[in-house]
Design a protein around this motif. Structure first.
Motif, PDB file in Angstrom:
ATOM      1  N   GLN A 281      13.670  -3.016   5.630  1.00 16.26           N
ATOM      2  CA  GLN A 281      13.546  -3.670   4.330  1.00 16.26           C
ATOM      3  C   GLN A 281      12.189  -4.387   4.197  1.00 16.26           C
ATOM      4  O   GLN A 281      11.628  -4.878   5.169  1.00 16.26           O
ATOM      5  CB  GLN A 281      14.682  -4.678   4.138  1.00 16.26           C
ATOM      6  N   MET A 282      11.704  -4.440   2.948  1.00 17.68           N
ATOM      7  CA  MET A 282      10.497  -5.203   2.622  1.00 17.68           C
ATOM      8  C   MET A 282      10.811  -6.113   1.446  1.00 17.68           C
ATOM      9  O   MET A 282      11.224  -5.656   0.384  1.00 17.68           O
ATOM     10  CB  MET A 282       9.333  -4.274   2.276  1.00 17.68           C
ATOM     11  N   SER A 283      10.619  -7.415   1.659  1.00 22.33           N
ATOM     12  CA  SER A 283      10.882  -8.385   0.598  1.00 22.33           C
ATOM     13  C   SER A 283       9.715  -8.422  -0.388  1.00 22.33           C
ATOM     14  O   SER A 283       8.653  -7.841  -0.153  1.00 22.33           O
ATOM     15  CB  SER A 283      11.085  -9.774   1.205  1.00 22.33           C
ATOM     16  N   GLY A 284       9.933  -9.136  -1.497  1.00 24.37           N
ATOM     17  CA  GLY A 284       8.852  -9.295  -2.460  1.00 24.37           C
ATOM     18  C   GLY A 284       7.654 -10.014  -1.877  1.00 24.37           C
ATOM     19  O   GLY A 284       6.507  -9.686  -2.174  1.00 24.37           O
ATOM     20  N   LEU A 285       7.911 -11.005  -1.000  1.00 26.53           N
ATOM     21  CA  LEU A 285       6.824 -11.736  -0.346  1.00 26.53           C
ATOM     22  C   LEU A 285       6.037 -10.812   0.579  1.00 26.53           C
ATOM     23  O   LEU A 285       4.804 -10.914   0.691  1.00 26.53           O
ATOM     24  CB  LEU A 285       7.399 -12.915   0.453  1.00 26.53           C
ATOM     25  N   ALA A 286       6.745  -9.890   1.245  1.00 27.70           N
ATOM     26  CA  ALA A 286       6.074  -8.929   2.117  1.00 27.70           C
ATOM     27  C   ALA A 286       5.164  -8.005   1.314  1.00 27.70           C
ATOM     28  O   ALA A 286       4.065  -7.649   1.763  1.00 27.70           O
ATOM     29  CB  ALA A 286       7.105  -8.113   2.896  1.00 27.70           C
ATOM     30  N   MET A 287       5.595  -7.633   0.113  1.00 28.34           N
ATOM     31  CA  MET A 287       4.762  -6.787  -0.729  1.00 28.34           C
ATOM     32  C   MET A 287       3.492  -7.526  -1.153  1.00 28.34           C
ATOM     33  O   MET A 287       2.410  -6.937  -1.227  1.00 28.34           O
ATOM     34  CB  MET A 287       5.555  -6.355  -1.965  1.00 28.34           C
ATOM     35  N   VAL A 288       3.617  -8.830  -1.409  1.00 25.40           N
ATOM     36  CA  VAL A 288       2.427  -9.640  -1.721  1.00 25.40           C
ATOM     37  C   VAL A 288       1.475  -9.641  -0.527  1.00 25.40           C
ATOM     38  O   VAL A 288       0.256  -9.487  -0.678  1.00 25.40           O
ATOM     39  CB  VAL A 288       2.833 -11.083  -2.086  1.00 25.40           C
ATOM     40  N   GLY A 289       2.039  -9.792   0.681  1.00 30.60           N
ATOM     41  CA  GLY A 289       1.222  -9.754   1.882  1.00 30.60           C
ATOM     42  C   GLY A 289       0.533  -8.421   2.049  1.00 30.60           C
ATOM     43  O   GLY A 289      -0.644  -8.353   2.446  1.00 30.60           O
ATOM     44  N   LEU A 290       1.229  -7.332   1.768  1.00 29.93           N
ATOM     45  CA  LEU A 290       0.631  -5.996   1.876  1.00 29.93           C
ATOM     46  C   LEU A 290      -0.579  -5.864   0.960  1.00 29.93           C
ATOM     47  O   LEU A 290      -1.633  -5.361   1.365  1.00 29.93           O
ATOM     48  CB  LEU A 290       1.696  -4.946   1.538  1.00 29.93           C
ATOM     49  N   VAL A 291      -0.437  -6.329  -0.282  1.00 27.44           N
ATOM     50  CA  VAL A 291      -1.554  -6.274  -1.232  1.00 27.44           C
ATOM     51  C   VAL A 291      -2.712  -7.150  -0.752  1.00 27.44           C
ATOM     52  O   VAL A 291      -3.888  -6.772  -0.867  1.00 27.44           O
ATOM     53  CB  VAL A 291      -1.081  -6.707  -2.634  1.00 27.44           C
ATOM     54  N   MET A 292      -2.406  -8.321  -0.181  1.00 28.04           N
ATOM     55  CA  MET A 292      -3.459  -9.203   0.317  1.00 28.04           C
ATOM     56  C   MET A 292      -4.226  -8.560   1.468  1.00 28.04           C
ATOM     57  O   MET A 292      -5.461  -8.663   1.546  1.00 28.04           O
ATOM     58  CB  MET A 292      -2.861 -10.535   0.775  1.00 28.04           C
ATOM     59  N   VAL A 293      -3.513  -7.872   2.357  1.00 24.68           N
ATOM     60  CA  VAL A 293      -4.179  -7.217   3.489  1.00 24.68           C
ATOM     61  C   VAL A 293      -5.093  -6.108   2.985  1.00 24.68           C
ATOM     62  O   VAL A 293      -6.249  -5.984   3.418  1.00 24.68           O
ATOM     63  CB  VAL A 293      -3.140  -6.659   4.487  1.00 24.68           C
ATOM     64  N   LEU A 294      -4.589  -5.282   2.072  1.00 24.22           N
ATOM     65  CA  LEU A 294      -5.426  -4.222   1.519  1.00 24.22           C
ATOM     66  C   LEU A 294      -6.639  -4.799   0.799  1.00 24.22           C
ATOM     67  O   LEU A 294      -7.759  -4.284   0.925  1.00 24.22           O
ATOM     68  CB  LEU A 294      -4.606  -3.359   0.562  1.00 24.22           C
ATOM     69  N   GLY A 295      -6.429  -5.874   0.042  1.00 22.30           N
ATOM     70  CA  GLY A 295      -7.549  -6.524  -0.634  1.00 22.30           C
ATOM     71  C   GLY A 295      -8.572  -7.065   0.340  1.00 22.30           C
ATOM     72  O   GLY A 295      -9.784  -6.984   0.098  1.00 22.30           O
ATOM     73  N   SER A 296      -8.099  -7.614   1.465  1.00 24.35           N
ATOM     74  CA  SER A 296      -9.008  -8.119   2.484  1.00 24.35           C
ATOM     75  C   SER A 296      -9.866  -7.004   3.062  1.00 24.35           C
ATOM     76  O   SER A 296     -11.091  -7.143   3.207  1.00 24.35           O
ATOM     77  CB  SER A 296      -8.207  -8.799   3.604  1.00 24.35           C
ATOM     78  N   VAL A 297      -9.231  -5.885   3.389  1.00 28.56           N
ATOM     79  CA  VAL A 297      -9.969  -4.755   3.961  1.00 28.56           C
ATOM     80  C   VAL A 297     -11.032  -4.254   2.988  1.00 28.56           C
ATOM     81  O   VAL A 297     -12.197  -4.045   3.367  1.00 28.56           O
ATOM     82  CB  VAL A 297      -8.995  -3.615   4.336  1.00 28.56           C
ATOM     83  N   VAL A 298     -10.653  -4.080   1.726  1.00 22.85           N
ATOM     84  CA  VAL A 298     -11.598  -3.573   0.731  1.00 22.85           C
ATOM     85  C   VAL A 298     -12.752  -4.560   0.527  1.00 22.85           C
ATOM     86  O   VAL A 298     -13.928  -4.173   0.456  1.00 22.85           O
ATOM     87  CB  VAL A 298     -10.871  -3.303  -0.605  1.00 22.85           C
ATOM     88  N   THR A 299     -12.447  -5.850   0.455  1.00 24.47           N
ATOM     89  CA  THR A 299     -13.476  -6.859   0.221  1.00 24.47           C
ATOM     90  C   THR A 299     -14.469  -6.925   1.373  1.00 24.47           C
ATOM     91  O   THR A 299     -15.684  -7.042   1.161  1.00 24.47           O
ATOM     92  CB  THR A 299     -12.836  -8.241   0.010  1.00 24.47           C
ATOM     93  N   VAL A 300     -13.968  -6.835   2.618  1.00 25.77           N
ATOM     94  CA  VAL A 300     -14.875  -6.860   3.773  1.00 25.77           C
ATOM     95  C   VAL A 300     -15.780  -5.634   3.761  1.00 25.77           C
ATOM     96  O   VAL A 300     -16.978  -5.721   4.073  1.00 25.77           O
ATOM     97  CB  VAL A 300     -14.078  -6.938   5.087  1.00 25.77           C
ATOM     98  N   GLN A 301     -15.241  -4.472   3.364  1.00 26.19           N
ATOM     99  CA  GLN A 301     -16.089  -3.275   3.283  1.00 26.19           C
ATOM    100  C   GLN A 301     -17.171  -3.437   2.238  1.00 26.19           C
ATOM    101  O   GLN A 301     -18.334  -3.054   2.465  1.00 26.19           O
ATOM    102  CB  GLN A 301     -15.232  -2.037   2.960  1.00 26.19           C
ATOM    103  N   ILE A 302     -16.818  -4.034   1.103  1.00 25.16           N
ATOM    104  CA  ILE A 302     -17.816  -4.246   0.043  1.00 25.16           C
ATOM    105  C   ILE A 302     -18.876  -5.237   0.486  1.00 25.16           C
ATOM    106  O   ILE A 302     -20.069  -5.039   0.300  1.00 25.16           O
ATOM    107  CB  ILE A 302     -17.122  -4.747  -1.237  1.00 25.16           C
ATOM    108  N   SER A 303     -18.437  -6.329   1.138  1.00 25.66           N
ATOM    109  CA  SER A 303     -19.396  -7.335   1.591  1.00 25.66           C
ATOM    110  C   SER A 303     -20.309  -6.775   2.671  1.00 25.66           C
ATOM    111  O   SER A 303     -21.465  -7.194   2.804  1.00 25.66           O
ATOM    112  CB  SER A 303     -18.659  -8.573   2.110  1.00 25.66           C
ATOM    113  N   GLY A 304     -19.796  -5.836   3.457  1.00 29.42           N
ATOM    114  CA  GLY A 304     -20.616  -5.238   4.507  1.00 29.42           C
ATOM    115  C   GLY A 304     -21.762  -4.402   3.973  1.00 29.42           C
ATOM    116  O   GLY A 304     -22.719  -4.110   4.683  1.00 29.42           O
ATOM    117  N   ARG A 305     -21.681  -3.987   2.708  1.00 30.29           N
ATOM    118  CA  ARG A 305     -22.754  -3.213   2.093  1.00 30.29           C
ATOM    119  C   ARG A 305     -23.921  -4.087   1.673  1.00 30.29           C
ATOM    120  O   ARG A 305     -25.003  -3.580   1.363  1.00 30.29           O
ATOM    121  CB  ARG A 305     -22.206  -2.489   0.859  1.00 30.29           C
ATOM    122  N   ARG A 306     -23.697  -5.410   1.641  1.00 31.91           N
ATOM    123  CA  ARG A 306     -24.742  -6.299   1.116  1.00 31.91           C
ATOM    124  C   ARG A 306     -25.719  -6.693   2.217  1.00 31.91           C
ATOM    125  O   ARG A 306     -25.297  -6.958   3.324  1.00 31.91           O
ATOM    126  CB  ARG A 306     -24.093  -7.557   0.508  1.00 31.91           C
TER     127      ARG A 306
END
Length: 287
Positions: free
Chosen positions: A262-287
């Motif tokens: 099972q995945m709770s609603g809070l877990a889904m928020v965490g999943l989105v935060m992790v994906l956002g973190s990965v994408v943001t670090v990749q973008i910042s690494g281009r600078r």
């Protein structure tokens, strides 16, 4: 400019395949392998793959690089795998993954303290957000805080972070497949005493267990580590280690899809935060 962007995106996508493959090994190990033989599983995963790559490449490192190669093998493979399994046996998988999520911050600290390269604030905050996201995704009120397990997870994260940073910093003059092969082979040799002394002998293996070990070695070590070290050679260590967050993320998604976890609603928020973190670090690494 577009060709450069396409090249960087390709490098990120290929490197991301490594932690995705590692995330799939959790379900393979728990569902198909003989229980209570963690060091044996790690040994079978890395040693045959390293031997195959070394024999295939037939590239002998220069004598002056051997001590560096041995240290990288210990950090990236031998010590990391041993500490990973110590943490896994003393902590819930979620707790170990949350502690391991500090790797990008550790790489930033090493680059700042040694190389005098100040990290971007965006990358720092994105990495902290990834840790919080991983906590929301994986932790529960019943999580167990074991001191030895926490220390093993911290040391394991430190080994992996230092290994990624040193691999890029030293840039040993070896083809990626040869560099990967020697690290897997030497890391397997480091793991051999632990597997011999700590684990029970393997029982007679079924066909599914043999195929599972083959998957761990060919996909989980040979292919994944080649992609990982290729990524370290082409991307910043911070960007590469942030992609490591995809490993527990993959394990959670596969458990949800195939095991009915099972995945709770809070877990889904965490999943989105992790994906956002990965994408943001990749973008910042281009600078």
């Amino acid at each position: 400019m577009n060709s450069l962007s396409d090249s960087v995106f390709k490098d990120i996508a290929l490197t991301a395949l490594a932690p995705v493959i590692w995330g799939s090994t959790y379900i393979v190990t728990s569902q198909f392998l003989p229980p209570d033989r963690p060091f044996t599983a790690a040994l079978i995963r890395v040693l045959p793959a390293g031997l195959l790559l070394v024999l295939w490449m037939r590239t002998l490192p220069a004598l002056r690089y051997w001590w560096r190669l041995l240290l990288l093998a210990a950090l990236n493979i031998g010590f990391f795998q041993a500490l990973l399994f110590v943490a896994a046996y003393r902590l819930p998988g979620g707790m170990a993954a949350v502690v391991g999520a500090i790797q990008p911050l550790l790489v930033m600290f090493l680059a700042w303290a040694v190389d005098k390269r100040r990290p971007l604030a965006l990358a720092v905050w994105a990495s902290i957000g990834g840790i919080f996201g991983m906590a929301l995704l994986l932790l529960s009120p019943h999580s167990v805080w074991n001191g030895v397990g926490i220390m093993a997870a911290l040391l394991g994260a430190g080994c992996m972070a230092a290994g990624a940073w040193l691999t890029r910093r030293w840039s040993l003059p070896l083809p990626v497949m040869a560099l990967t092969g020697w690290q897997l082979l030497l890391g397997g040799v480091i793991l051999l005493p632990a597997a011999w002394l700590a684990d029970a002998p393997l029982p007679a293996l079924s066909h599914s267990q043999l195929l599972s070990y083959a998957y761990l070695s060919i996909a989980g070590a040979l292919l994944a580590y080649c992609l990982w070290f290729r990524g370290i050679a082409r991307l910043s260590p911070v960007a590469v280690t942030s992609l490591g967050l995809l490993s527990p993320l993959t394990a959670v998604v596969l458990g949800w899809v195939f095991l009915g976890q099972q995945m709770s609603g809070l877990a889904m928020v965490g999943l989105v935060m992790v994906l956002g973190s990965v994408v943001t670090v990749q973008i910042s690494g281009r600078r």
